[in-house]
Scaffold this motif. Structure first.
Motif, short mmCIF file in Angstrom:
data_model
loop_
_atom_site.label_atom_id
_atom_site.label_comp_id
_atom_site.label_asym_id
_atom_site.label_seq_id
_atom_site.Cartn_x
_atom_site.Cartn_y
_atom_site.Cartn_z
N PRO A 111 2.59 4.42 1.23
CA PRO A 111 2.88 4.85 2.61
C PRO A 111 2.08 6.09 2.97
O PRO A 111 1.88 6.99 2.14
N LEU A 112 1.63 6.14 4.21
CA LEU A 112 0.87 7.30 4.68
C LEU A 112 1.81 8.47 4.97
O LEU A 112 2.94 8.27 5.41
N PRO A 113 1.36 9.68 4.73
CA PRO A 113 2.17 10.85 5.09
C PRO A 113 2.25 11.00 6.61
O PRO A 113 1.47 10.37 7.33
N LEU A 115 0.85 -1.19 0.00
CA LEU A 115 0.00 0.00 0.00
C LEU A 115 0.88 1.24 0.00
O LEU A 115 2.02 1.20 0.48
N ASN A 144 -6.51 6.11 -7.39
CA ASN A 144 -6.70 6.10 -5.94
C ASN A 144 -5.34 6.23 -5.25
O ASN A 144 -4.45 5.41 -5.46
N PHE A 187 -4.32 5.57 -2.38
CA PHE A 187 -3.97 4.51 -1.44
C PHE A 187 -3.27 3.35 -2.13
O PHE A 187 -2.60 2.55 -1.47
N GLU A 190 1.14 13.17 8.45
CA GLU A 190 -0.12 13.67 9.01
C GLU A 190 -1.17 12.57 9.16
O GLU A 190 -2.24 12.80 9.72
N GLY A 191 -0.89 11.39 8.65
CA GLY A 191 -1.84 10.29 8.74
C GLY A 191 -2.65 10.12 7.47
O GLY A 191 -2.32 10.66 6.41
N ALA A 192 -3.76 9.39 7.59
CA ALA A 192 -4.57 9.05 6.42
C ALA A 192 -5.46 10.19 5.95
O ALA A 192 -5.94 10.17 4.82
N MET A 236 -4.65 11.84 2.58
CA MET A 236 -4.84 10.91 1.46
C MET A 236 -6.33 10.71 1.17
O MET A 236 -6.73 10.57 0.01
N VAL A 237 -7.15 10.69 2.21
CA VAL A 237 -8.60 10.59 2.01
C VAL A 237 -9.10 11.82 1.26
O VAL A 237 -9.93 11.72 0.35
#
Length: 272
Positions: free
Chosen positions: A111-113, A109, A220, A222, A115-117, A120-121
């Motif tokens: 990687p999340l930044p 997947l 997407n 993600f 700041e978290g998800a 990305m959402v």
């Protein structure tokens, strides 16, 4: 809508997109001074991306008025599709990106930044209003018109080539994701994707919802960067799909040729 609308559709999409992006490519300082630096969230980038949808809506309005536009947009309500296609779009496409990334030694997947998800959402939701909107033109207008005169596999391949060429100026544009990509694999990928989505469009009775969802899955945030393996895996899938559906792909039997339905589609209309 008559087939003769195709040249006007193509002229409009290239004029809008190549005009906007070309301004930033050929006169970046002047364009930035007038409109600000270009990026994937810039209003003019949205305008350039929406060109196929803008052309489609204008053509539908010119040929059938607001009532025709309502019937055209009712194709967004066609949510029924063969279960195999639904599984492929919902689960299979993400697995392609995951597999391609793992093959090249990357994560399953993205990687999340730090700041978290959340960011990305937000990007994922923004993407709903970028690439998927193009499908109003590609699969909403151009594909049915071409399928009046050629087998779906050739209509899909031709649209893929046009689709890839239409993106070309963005590869010379700094500040967008295209600036870091290689054009040839992307062009091949566009042809593959356009052929792959063709039987989905036809088996779902001309649905615009499913091609838009398919397009959204492709961008997407993600899903990890899997280039070029995602292209090669999807090419293999396309070959299987063409072989499995050869009776529909190489003949016009069952091909969607209607741009504007005679009456609005009901949301519960059965799959063709």
């Amino acid at each position: 809508m008559p087939t003769r609308a195709i040249p006007l559709f193509l002229a409009m999409i290239f004029l809008i997109t190549w005009g906007v992006i070309g301004f930033y490519v050929l006169g970046p300082e002047l364009a930035s001074r007038w409109f600000g630096p270009i990026s994937g969230s810039h209003p003019l980038f949205f305008l350039a991306t929406w060109a196929p949808a803008i052309a489609a809506i204008l053509l539908v309005l010119s040929h059938a008025g607001t009532a025709g536009l309502g019937r055209f947009l009712s194709r967004l309500l066609l949510w029924r599709a063969p279960s195999g296609w639904a599984v492929f779009v919902v689960i299979g496409v993400p697995l392609v990106f995951m597999a391609g990334s793992v093959i090249k030694g990357g994560p399953a997947l993205a990687p999340l930044p730090p700041e978290g998800a959340g960011p990305m959402v937000a990007v994922m939701l923004m993407m709903l209003f970028l690439g998927p909107i193009e499908e109003l033109g590609w699969r909403g207008v151009l594909q049915p018109l071409l399928q009046r005169h050629m087998a779906p596999v050739w209509a899909g391949a031709l649209i893929g080539a046009i689709w890839g060429l239409w993106h070309l100026p963005a590869f010379y544009l700094a500040g967008t994701v295209f600036g870091a990509w290689n054009f040839l694999p992307f062009f091949i990928g566009n042809v593959v994707l356009a052929v792959l989505v063709t039987p989905l469009l036809n088996r779902a009775g001309g649905s615009l919802l499913w091609p838009m969802f398919f397009h959204w899955q492709l961008i997407n945030p993600f899903w990890p960067d899997a280039q070029p393996w995602d292209t090669w895996i999807l090419a293999g899938v396309a070959i299987v799909v063409i072989w499995w559906n050869h009776d529909r792909m190489f003949t016009r039997e069952g091909a969607v040729t209607e741009v504007i339905p005679l009456r609005p589609h009901a949301a519960l209309q059965k799959t063709r």
